[in-house]
Enzyme design. Structure first.
Site, PDB file in Angstrom:
ATOM      1  N   ASP A 162      35.604  -4.885  66.508  1.00  0.00           N
ATOM      2  CA  ASP A 162      35.628  -3.903  67.596  1.00  0.00           C
ATOM      3  C   ASP A 162      35.144  -2.528  67.152  1.00  0.00           C
ATOM      4  O   ASP A 162      35.836  -1.520  67.331  1.00  0.00           O
ATOM      5  CB  ASP A 162      37.051  -3.790  68.169  1.00  0.00           C
ATOM      6  CG  ASP A 162      37.668  -5.132  68.483  1.00  0.00           C
ATOM      7  OD1 ASP A 162      36.937  -6.005  68.996  1.00  0.00           O
ATOM      8  OD2 ASP A 162      38.862  -5.320  68.215  1.00  0.00           O
ATOM      9  N   GLU A 176      35.960  -6.488  79.445  1.00  0.00           N
ATOM     10  CA  GLU A 176      36.689  -5.636  78.508  1.00  0.00           C
ATOM     11  C   GLU A 176      35.705  -4.739  77.765  1.00  0.00           C
ATOM     12  O   GLU A 176      34.511  -4.721  78.054  1.00  0.00           O
ATOM     13  CB  GLU A 176      37.476  -6.498  77.514  1.00  0.00           C
ATOM     14  CG  GLU A 176      36.627  -7.457  76.725  1.00  0.00           C
ATOM     15  CD  GLU A 176      37.437  -8.451  75.913  1.00  0.00           C
ATOM     16  OE1 GLU A 176      38.670  -8.330  75.870  1.00  0.00           O
ATOM     17  OE2 GLU A 176      36.825  -9.356  75.322  1.00  0.00           O
TER      18      GLU A 176
END
Length: 537
Positions: free
Chosen positions: A15, A184
């Site tokens: 991420d 997301e």
């Protein structure tokens, strides 16, 4: 053509989020239940990254006690505005967002402020500073309306920069491009007056993909980019060396280029062990929006250098061999513990070496055991340590661990048998079941323990006067596909007395992390990220 080798950050660095200040780039990644949390990196060329510190570096900042290894701190975003660095992130429990917090610093190396809890639900928060100085907070959550067009939605509120609190109405921005898929990882960008909302869909595994939407107003409405997905490897075959590509963040360089940092995994035979790593991908802006990897449409192990990068500036970003003699007063930035600091359990010794005080917390607990480890960043590597330890009972042990999560790992431990004879024992733990694979008697209570990793698996050795091989474990045993969760392998040191900890101590003389030569077709898996290559295309 001068190229670099992806990934630019090898090993478990999921991420990624990036920002630029002048000539300097700063990057953060998820850290889950590992401590310190949210590692911060610096680069001048996007290829070679140097660790600076961590956002969560004091135990009082965030509580991770009791959390599964793959819960904890998820998907931070880093941004810079008028002299202040901002990092916003989420603490997840039971795979759902629990607390969203914001930390600030004037220096990205720290210290970072105590977290400010934001009135926000969901996960994957991000910040966007508009041209008028206003700051907008975005995140993803379950869709408020079940028939809205997707199970998840991206939403927005303004962040008051004076109070550092969310203010004003909530704006629902988008439900994603792929009906039925969770959306997301939202990040907002502005180009020639148009707002681009870039996100991820399809989960974090083989269907992971980058999608996008656009709007003429920051609060929407946003319309789906019909080219979505803009970047994915879901359609690539088993021979593709990089899979699970997604979760991007974009940055402009001083030379006027745009690049994306993306997560991906390097898979062998359908499984991966190093975790989700950071890959660098070129981006072109067109009137329709961003085009990722415009020459090939895919993330490559060898990619052209960013414009303005020189051979001098972009050498290899990782040392080939690291011996830690623990000569300093504190552990290096590469070391992590679980869920909190271990200063009372593990500490450097005067003159060098490390003391591990046995803890009653086993590696299987969700507390803070006597454990430190570093990411495995190379598929082919030898890790070894010299340890001196005299156990009082077979319940006391100390040594090396290949750690996937608290319920899925292997240990190579120095202990004693029922007669008090020193033994080295190889044990695996999977889904609550512990299996002793091998045990060998030692002539001394000081030994060298070692583990070799390659494409096939992990082989464990011990040495007193001679080397003994205790056995091997197939590589897929340590994969995310088998163990579950979101993290890659860590290799490190531990000491436990189970319920009989007593006053036992183990003494570590040194810890070696030594990559082996790369396989010609698996250069990326051997952690060569950032290394320059001269190729002609």
């Amino acid at each position: 053509m001068l190229t670099f080798a992806n990934p630019v950050l090898a090993g478990n660095h999921p991420d990624p989020s990036i920002c630029r200040v002048g000539e300097d780039f700063y990057l953060v990644t998820s850290s889950f239940a590992y401590y310190p949390g949210i590692p911060v990196f610096h680069s001048r060329d996007l290829v070679r990254w140097r660790p600076l510190g961590h956002v969560v570096h004091r135990s009082a900042q965030v509580s991770l006690t009791g959390l599964d290894v793959s819960d904890g701190i998820w998907a931070p975003t880093i941004r810079y505005h008028e002299g202040t660095f901002y990092v916003v992130s989420t603490v997840a429990k039971h795979r759902r967002g629990s607390v969203t917090f914001l930390s600030t610093a004037s220096d990205p190396a720290g210290p970072w402020s105590d977290p400010i809890v934001l009135e926000a639900e969901g996960i994957d928060p991000s910040l966007f500073f508009d041209d008028d100085g206003r700051c907008w907070f975005t995140a993803c959550r379950d869709a408020v309306q079940p028939d809205a067009g997707g199970p998840g939605e991206l939403w927005m509120r303004e962040l008051d920069l004076e109070t550092l609190a969310l203010t004003g109405p909530t704006h629902v921005l988008w439900h994603g491009a792929m009906r039925g898929a969770w959306v997301e990882a939202p990040h907002l960008y502005k180009r020639e007056g148009v707002y681009y909302l870039v996100a991820a869909e399809g989960g974090t595994e083989r269907h992971h993909a980058v999608t996008a939407a656009r709007s003429d107003a920051v609060t929407g409405p946003y319309s789906t980019d019909p080219r979505s997905p803009l970047l994915t490897h879901r359609h690539r075959g088993a021979a593709e060396p990089i899979h699970n590509v997604g979760h991007v963040d974009l940055v402009d360089t001083p030379a006027g280029e745009t690049w994306a940092v993306a997560l991906g995994v390097q898979s062998i035979g359908g499984t991966h062990t190093l975790g989700r790593e950071v890959f660098l991908v070129p981006v072109e802006w067109t009137p329709r929006g961003p085009v990722f990897a415009p020459d090939t449409g895919r993330v490559r192990l060898a990619e052209r250098l960013p414009a303005g990068t020189t051979a001098t500036a972009a050498g290899p970003h990782q040392d080939s061999r690291v011996r830690d003699n623990f000569n300093g007063t504190a552990l290096g930035l590469e070391w992590n513990s679980l869920r909190g600091p271990v200063d009372d359990l593990i500490s450097p010794r005067p003159g060098g070496g490390l003391t591990i005080r046995l803890s009653p917390e086993p590696l299987t607990s969700t507390g803070t055991p006597a454990f430190i480890a570093r990411r495995q960043q190379h598929l082919r590597v030898r890790v070894s340590t010299r340890i001196r330890f005299t156990a009082d009972t077979p319940a006391q042990e100390a040594g090396l661990t290949v750690f996937q999560n608290h319920n899925h790992h292997a240990t190579l431990a120095l202990t004693v048998d029922a007669t008090g004879t020193p033994h080295v024992v190889l044990t695996t733990r999977e889904a609550g079941a512990e299996t002793r694979l091998a045990a060998v008697a030692m002539t001394d209570s000081e030994v060298i323990l070692a583990v070799d990793s390659d494409e096939s698996g992990y082989t464990f050795h011990a040495k007193d006067s001679t080397w003994t091989t205790l056995g091997s474990i197939d590589r897929p045993f340590f994969s995310t596909e088998r163990a579950g969760g979101f993290v890659g392998v860590y290799i490190g040191l531990y000491g436990t007395g189970h319920a009989e900890a007593g006053e036992g101590e183990a003494h570590i003389h040194w810890f070696d992390y030594e990559p082996a030569p790369a396989s010609p077709d698996r250069a990326g898996c051997d952690g060569t990220g950032g290394q320059l290559q001269l190729t002609t295309r």
